[in-house]
Design a protein around this motif. Sequence first.
Motif, PDB file in Angstrom:
ATOM      1  N   VAL A   1      -4.487 117.154   4.423  1.00 27.22           N
ATOM      2  CA  VAL A   1      -4.376 117.839   3.138  1.00 27.22           C
ATOM      3  C   VAL A   1      -3.094 118.664   3.128  1.00 27.22           C
ATOM      4  CG1 VAL A   1      -5.436 119.484   1.549  1.00 27.22           C
ATOM      5  CG2 VAL A   1      -6.880 117.959   2.913  1.00 27.22           C
ATOM      6  N   LEU A   2      -2.310 118.484   2.085  1.00 28.23           N
ATOM      7  CA  LEU A   2      -1.073 119.249   1.914  1.00 28.23           C
ATOM      8  C   LEU A   2      -1.273 120.232   0.770  1.00 28.23           C
ATOM      9  CD1 LEU A   2       1.994 119.686   2.508  1.00 28.23           C
ATOM     10  CD2 LEU A   2       2.451 117.887   0.836  1.00 28.23           C
ATOM     11  N   VAL A   3      -1.140 121.525   1.059  1.00 33.30           N
ATOM     12  CA  VAL A   3      -1.257 122.538   0.008  1.00 33.30           C
ATOM     13  C   VAL A   3       0.125 123.116  -0.251  1.00 33.30           C
ATOM     14  CG1 VAL A   3      -3.643 123.067   0.622  1.00 33.30           C
ATOM     15  CG2 VAL A   3      -1.816 124.425   1.612  1.00 33.30           C
ATOM     16  N   VAL A   4       0.435 123.357  -1.521  1.00 37.66           N
ATOM     17  CA  VAL A   4       1.774 123.836  -1.878  1.00 37.66           C
ATOM     18  C   VAL A   4       1.655 125.079  -2.744  1.00 37.66           C
ATOM     19  CG1 VAL A   4       1.857 122.176  -3.793  1.00 37.66           C
ATOM     20  CG2 VAL A   4       3.969 123.257  -3.001  1.00 37.66           C
ATOM     21  N   SER A   5       2.408 126.120  -2.355  1.00 33.29           N
ATOM     22  CA  SER A   5       2.320 127.409  -3.030  1.00 33.29           C
ATOM     23  C   SER A   5       3.680 127.859  -3.543  1.00 33.29           C
ATOM     24  CB  SER A   5       1.776 128.468  -2.065  1.00 33.29           C
ATOM     25  OG  SER A   5       1.747 129.745  -2.677  1.00 33.29           O
ATOM     26  N   PHE A   6       3.670 128.421  -4.735  1.00 33.80           N
ATOM     27  CA  PHE A   6       4.847 129.023  -5.338  1.00 33.80           C
ATOM     28  C   PHE A   6       4.358 129.818  -6.543  1.00 33.80           C
ATOM     29  CE2 PHE A   6       8.784 129.203  -7.815  1.00 33.80           C
ATOM     30  CZ  PHE A   6       9.686 129.527  -6.821  1.00 33.80           C
ATOM     31  N   PRO A   7       4.998 130.911  -6.959  1.00 32.68           N
ATOM     32  CA  PRO A   7       6.224 131.525  -6.466  1.00 32.68           C
ATOM     33  C   PRO A   7       5.965 132.464  -5.292  1.00 32.68           C
ATOM     34  CG  PRO A   7       5.449 132.729  -8.375  1.00 32.68           C
ATOM     35  CD  PRO A   7       4.490 131.580  -8.164  1.00 32.68           C
TER      36      PRO A   7
ATOM     37  N   VAL B   1      -4.340 120.317   7.977  1.00 38.60           N
ATOM     38  CA  VAL B   1      -3.852 120.908   6.736  1.00 38.60           C
ATOM     39  C   VAL B   1      -2.426 121.397   6.947  1.00 38.60           C
ATOM     40  CG1 VAL B   1      -4.220 122.649   4.953  1.00 38.60           C
ATOM     41  CG2 VAL B   1      -6.186 121.634   6.119  1.00 38.60           C
ATOM     42  N   THR B   2      -1.548 121.005   6.050  1.00 40.14           N
ATOM     43  CA  THR B   2      -0.172 121.501   6.063  1.00 40.14           C
ATOM     44  C   THR B   2       0.011 122.448   4.892  1.00 40.14           C
ATOM     45  OG1 THR B   2       0.736 119.512   7.110  1.00 40.14           O
ATOM     46  CG2 THR B   2       2.269 120.889   5.872  1.00 40.14           C
TER      47      THR B   2
ATOM     48  N   PRO C   1       0.343 110.676   7.268  1.00 41.96           N
ATOM     49  CA  PRO C   1       0.438 110.519   5.813  1.00 41.96           C
ATOM     50  C   PRO C   1      -0.505 111.468   5.082  1.00 41.96           C
ATOM     51  CG  PRO C   1      -0.730 108.669   6.811  1.00 41.96           C
ATOM     52  CD  PRO C   1      -0.124 109.447   7.932  1.00 41.96           C
ATOM     53  N   VAL C   2      -0.064 111.941   3.943  1.00 46.73           N
ATOM     54  CA  VAL C   2      -0.832 112.914   3.172  1.00 46.73           C
ATOM     55  C   VAL C   2      -1.968 112.213   2.428  1.00 46.73           C
ATOM     56  CG1 VAL C   2      -0.735 114.575   1.271  1.00 46.73           C
ATOM     57  CG2 VAL C   2       1.144 114.457   2.932  1.00 46.73           C
ATOM     58  N   SER C   3      -3.177 112.744   2.576  1.00 41.75           N
ATOM     59  CA  SER C   3      -4.362 112.179   1.921  1.00 41.75           C
ATOM     60  C   SER C   3      -4.640 112.839   0.578  1.00 41.75           C
ATOM     61  CB  SER C   3      -5.595 112.357   2.812  1.00 41.75           C
ATOM     62  OG  SER C   3      -5.363 111.906   4.126  1.00 41.75           O
ATOM     63  N   CYS C   4      -4.253 114.111   0.446  1.00 46.76           N
ATOM     64  CA  CYS C   4      -4.565 114.874  -0.766  1.00 46.76           C
ATOM     65  C   CYS C   4      -3.584 116.034  -0.882  1.00 46.76           C
ATOM     66  CB  CYS C   4      -6.004 115.390  -0.703  1.00 46.76           C
ATOM     67  SG  CYS C   4      -6.486 116.453  -2.092  1.00 46.76           S
ATOM     68  N   ILE C   5      -3.212 116.371  -2.110  1.00 52.45           N
ATOM     69  CA  ILE C   5      -2.326 117.509  -2.370  1.00 52.45           C
ATOM     70  C   ILE C   5      -3.078 118.528  -3.220  1.00 52.45           C
ATOM     71  CG2 ILE C   5      -0.214 118.273  -3.539  1.00 52.45           C
ATOM     72  CD1 ILE C   5       0.982 115.514  -2.908  1.00 52.45           C
ATOM     73  N   ILE C   6      -3.040 119.784  -2.799  1.00 53.56           N
ATOM     74  CA  ILE C   6      -3.628 120.872  -3.586  1.00 53.56           C
ATOM     75  C   ILE C   6      -2.515 121.860  -3.915  1.00 53.56           C
ATOM     76  CG2 ILE C   6      -5.340 122.718  -3.684  1.00 53.56           C
ATOM     77  CD1 ILE C   6      -6.979 121.210  -1.620  1.00 53.56           C
TER      78      ILE C   6
ATOM     79  N   PRO D   1      -4.170 111.469  -4.295  1.00 53.61           N
ATOM     80  CA  PRO D   1      -5.095 112.319  -5.061  1.00 53.61           C
ATOM     81  C   PRO D   1      -4.643 113.777  -5.021  1.00 53.61           C
ATOM     82  CG  PRO D   1      -6.297 110.847  -3.594  1.00 53.61           C
ATOM     83  CD  PRO D   1      -4.853 110.735  -3.215  1.00 53.61           C
ATOM     84  N   SER D   2      -4.862 114.489  -6.126  1.00 53.26           N
ATOM     85  CA  SER D   2      -4.408 115.876  -6.182  1.00 53.26           C
ATOM     86  C   SER D   2      -5.431 116.764  -6.870  1.00 53.26           C
ATOM     87  CB  SER D   2      -3.065 115.972  -6.918  1.00 53.26           C
ATOM     88  OG  SER D   2      -3.192 115.523  -8.257  1.00 53.26           O
ATOM     89  N   ALA D   3      -5.367 118.040  -6.524  1.00 52.01           N
ATOM     90  CA  ALA D   3      -6.235 119.048  -7.128  1.00 52.01           C
ATOM     91  C   ALA D   3      -5.420 120.321  -7.309  1.00 52.01           C
ATOM     92  CB  ALA D   3      -7.458 119.305  -6.248  1.00 52.01           C
ATOM     93  N   VAL D   4      -6.008 121.276  -8.027  1.00 52.58           N
ATOM     94  CA  VAL D   4      -5.334 122.541  -8.319  1.00 52.58           C
ATOM     95  C   VAL D   4      -6.236 123.686  -7.892  1.00 52.58           C
ATOM     96  CG1 VAL D   4      -4.445 124.039 -10.160  1.00 52.58           C
ATOM     97  CG2 VAL D   4      -4.058 121.565 -10.271  1.00 52.58           C
ATOM     98  N   LEU D   5      -5.638 124.724  -7.316  1.00 57.46           N
ATOM     99  CA  LEU D   5      -6.372 125.960  -7.056  1.00 57.46           C
ATOM    100  C   LEU D   5      -5.996 126.971  -8.131  1.00 57.46           C
ATOM    101  CD1 LEU D   5      -8.193 127.831  -5.396  1.00 57.46           C
ATOM    102  CD2 LEU D   5      -6.164 128.481  -4.064  1.00 57.46           C
TER     103      LEU D   5
END
Length: 269
Positions: free
Chosen positions: A9-15, A38-39, A124-129, A147-151
């Motif tokens: 699972v790859l989670v991405v945060s900004f700002p 989890v990355t 390989p990334v299975s899911c992006i949040i 596949p992707s989701a949002v927090l």
Amino acid sequence: MGSKSGVHVLVVSFPPSQGNVNPLLRLAKCLASKGLLVTFSTTELIGQMMQKYNSCINTTTTVGDGQLRFDFFSDGSNVDELKCYELDAFMQSIDKNALMHQMETVGKDSFTHLINKQAQEGRPVSCIISNTFTPWALDVAAELGIPSAVLWIESFAVYSAYYHNFHGSASFPTIARPDLPVHLPSMPVLNPDEIPSFFLHPSSPYLGLRDAILGQFKNLSKAFCVFVDSFEELEHEIIESMSNLSPLKPIGPLFKSPQVANSSVRGDM
């Protein structure tokens, strides 16, 4: 190194703000503790700020039954020029609207490269949040077939306000009618000073940030779920009113998440 389950699972945060980084990092640690890899990903500049307080960011850390690692991407900023700033000083020094535009152009391409790199390195990334300020992350996920989701880090009530503002299904204050009351499903009538004025009021100076949040609603059809940092008992009626409009799932409060073994990673900046 991958997870025992094979799920990454790859989670991405900004700002760059504690209020955005911390909830997503808590979710990342919860997922890792269940046996996943989890990355946690954000910009290189935010990564440098976090490294001041977390020596383990440069390594893969065991969290419960899984693993947590960090990987950063460029948003086009001059990291060497800005790394001397503390977080508060940095946020005061930048044009936030320009920063959001820069993220959607330079940052999007760099983030795509980061995802491709994961596959090249055997994970390989299975899911992006993603969080609410990165609507372009859903575009990237869709383009790559991931596949992707949002927090959503605020309440269902706030989500409802943004949702109905974006879809035009409720009236909000305008420059011509700044005192217009707001009628939202399953909520009492709200006065203008009771809505998220930081972004939804017509006089808000943060139009770029507002547009990023509202842009997320344009892309929500690309996400299989919106995780909300709230809970059923607190907002049952609002959750019911939104259940047929968005794929929402309460997972909060994240700040009360149980402590997991070997989880010393923090989101301090």
